[in-house]
Design a protein around this motif. Sequence first.
Motif, PDB file in Angstrom:
ATOM      1  N   SER B 258       0.822  -1.215   0.000  1.00  0.00           N
ATOM      2  CA  SER B 258       0.000   0.000   0.000  1.00  0.00           C
ATOM      3  C   SER B 258       0.856   1.265   0.000  1.00  0.00           C
ATOM      4  O   SER B 258       0.448   2.289  -0.521  1.00  0.00           O
ATOM      5  CB  SER B 258      -0.940  -0.007   1.204  1.00  0.00           C
ATOM      6  OG  SER B 258      -0.180  -0.187   2.379  1.00  0.00           O
ATOM      7  N   GLN B 261       1.503   3.449  -3.208  1.00  0.00           N
ATOM      8  CA  GLN B 261       0.553   4.449  -3.650  1.00  0.00           C
ATOM      9  C   GLN B 261       0.928   5.828  -3.130  1.00  0.00           C
ATOM     10  O   GLN B 261       0.778   6.833  -3.811  1.00  0.00           O
ATOM     11  CB  GLN B 261      -0.833   4.048  -3.138  1.00  0.00           C
ATOM     12  CG  GLN B 261      -1.956   4.765  -3.844  1.00  0.00           C
ATOM     13  CD  GLN B 261      -3.264   4.568  -3.099  1.00  0.00           C
ATOM     14  OE1 GLN B 261      -4.159   5.368  -3.234  1.00  0.00           O
ATOM     15  NE2 GLN B 261      -3.376   3.532  -2.303  1.00  0.00           N
ATOM     16  N   LEU B 269      -5.278   3.694  -6.208  1.00  0.00           N
ATOM     17  CA  LEU B 269      -5.499   2.264  -6.075  1.00  0.00           C
ATOM     18  C   LEU B 269      -6.605   1.816  -7.018  1.00  0.00           C
ATOM     19  O   LEU B 269      -6.562   0.726  -7.590  1.00  0.00           O
ATOM     20  CB  LEU B 269      -5.878   1.949  -4.617  1.00  0.00           C
ATOM     21  CG  LEU B 269      -5.710   0.504  -4.160  1.00  0.00           C
ATOM     22  CD1 LEU B 269      -4.278   0.048  -4.347  1.00  0.00           C
ATOM     23  CD2 LEU B 269      -6.116   0.380  -2.697  1.00  0.00           C
ATOM     24  N   ASN B 299      -3.357  -9.369  -1.079  1.00  0.00           N
ATOM     25  CA  ASN B 299      -4.366  -8.330  -0.852  1.00  0.00           C
ATOM     26  C   ASN B 299      -5.537  -8.688  -1.752  1.00  0.00           C
ATOM     27  O   ASN B 299      -5.586  -8.253  -2.906  1.00  0.00           O
ATOM     28  CB  ASN B 299      -3.869  -6.950  -1.283  1.00  0.00           C
ATOM     29  CG  ASN B 299      -2.701  -6.473  -0.468  1.00  0.00           C
ATOM     30  OD1 ASN B 299      -2.762  -6.454   0.742  1.00  0.00           O
ATOM     31  ND2 ASN B 299      -1.651  -6.074  -1.162  1.00  0.00           N
TER      32      ASN B 299
END
Lengths: 188, 346
Positions: B258, B261, B269, B299
């Motif tokens: 994450s 990003q 995303l 994920n």
Amino acid sequence: MAPNSNERPERQIMDAQEIQRSLSRIAHEILERNRGVGRLVLVGIHTRGVILSQRLAENIRRFEGSQPPLAELDINLYRDDLQARENPRVRPTKFPVDVRGKRVVLVDDVLFTGRTIRAALDALSDLGRPRQVQLAILVDRGHRELPIRADYVGKNVPTSLDEEVKVRLTETDQAEDVIIVKLGREVK
Amino acid sequence: MTTPDSMALGNDARDMALTDSASNRRNVLDLDDFSAEEIFSVLDDTGAMVEVLGRDIKKVPTLRGRVVVTMFYESSTRTRISFEEAGKVLSADVINMSSSGSSVDKGESLLNTGLTLQAMGVDVVVVRHPHAGAPYLLARHLPKVSVINAGDGLHAHPTQALLDMYTMREKLGSLSGARVVIVGDVLHSRVARSNLWGLTKVGAQVILSGPTTLMPLDLLGGRGELEEDHPFAQVDVDTDLDRAIQGADVVMALRLQSERQHSGFLPSLREYIRRWQVTEERLGKANPGALVMHPGPMNEGVEISTSLAHGDSSVIEAQVTNGVAVRMALLYRLCAGQGNRIGDDP
């Protein structure tokens, strides 16, 4: 090769026909001792033991009309000399039947120190408790280091420690015989 | 056979041959010094280990008396437990060393820890470290210990690549000519990097897909930095996943961290999901029976859709199972043939 030897570096001790006759006799002996194929399992030790076990099973099928189940055992995970072996390979153990209560005939090409068979017995007992274990061998060359003997022997061959016995089978070696090779090295 | 060009993909950790020869391997650091032949022989041994794992009693005495230490300077569930199980099934004594709470991030203390372990007579050290090259440092300075790289920085994760290749070969029958699409954050993926070495050596066709910002620079565009005969020169990059996935035999989704990003690699995303999530619809363009893989942890709903991750095409659980067997095969290989000849056996 040792140049100081008058012997030929390589001599044949069994030809294709003798191998065939031995396997045929051993198949009869297995049937006689075990009174048929009931509860019998032939277990080949990789690599040439597997081929020999297949040939024995084929002989038994011809003599008796039915064939015992076949299994393959790799003993590399059970060796007592792992450190000494360079680049050892492991092949899958294939045991299609439950070993418990069976009369197991271990099959290998050469019986020498007995350490391979010791490892095979350990490998076998990890899979279950057979009723009985017997040993069939094509060539017994002596020099045992453990209290192990074969129940079925193709040929007893006196050897010295600086010799190597090679069983060559068409499936793996493009030849069909047993030879003794003189090793050109000192023996410890 | 080693590949002299170890600078590809911006890695500068290797400049030395750490193994005497392929047949007597001491360390597993990356797949760049594995020949195709050695890879295949590891995969064959792995098959034998799968048989052991399928037994009622999963225990063989092979590595009795050997000590394996896992040193994980980074969090991990599957890799660590996988190594621990592999060692224990082979009857080695496995000791897990925890780095939490200690100041072990500096090269020198890593080395001192390694020297301590060597002095204690440890046979194999399995190391995961956030810094690329850490396992190489240990391998260089610990002559009596075998080192296995369980992931170093962004650099390499060879045991994961081997288990991926074993899983592919098991399901597809052959690796040669297989079309493998690796999707996502290739730039930050040590899994992708080791797979690139392994897959190109065994003759698979590798296609990388994902946002341009997450593709390795030296594989993009004109491939200016790669020699023509470099194994990676045959690797294709196609940022359009819908095109790249056509005719694929394997689709491997990589974990999207994450924080990428927030560091400017991704516009959003949502855009990533829209363009690069591996979904059932996209998989429809691959070959029938194509495999879906993921090195984990996933994920779900980001790089891979939940239904696909747990669907019939997914071999993600098989990857985990095979991981134990691959690590058994490697531990066996490293521990065998280390000593003097002590007997002569037919």
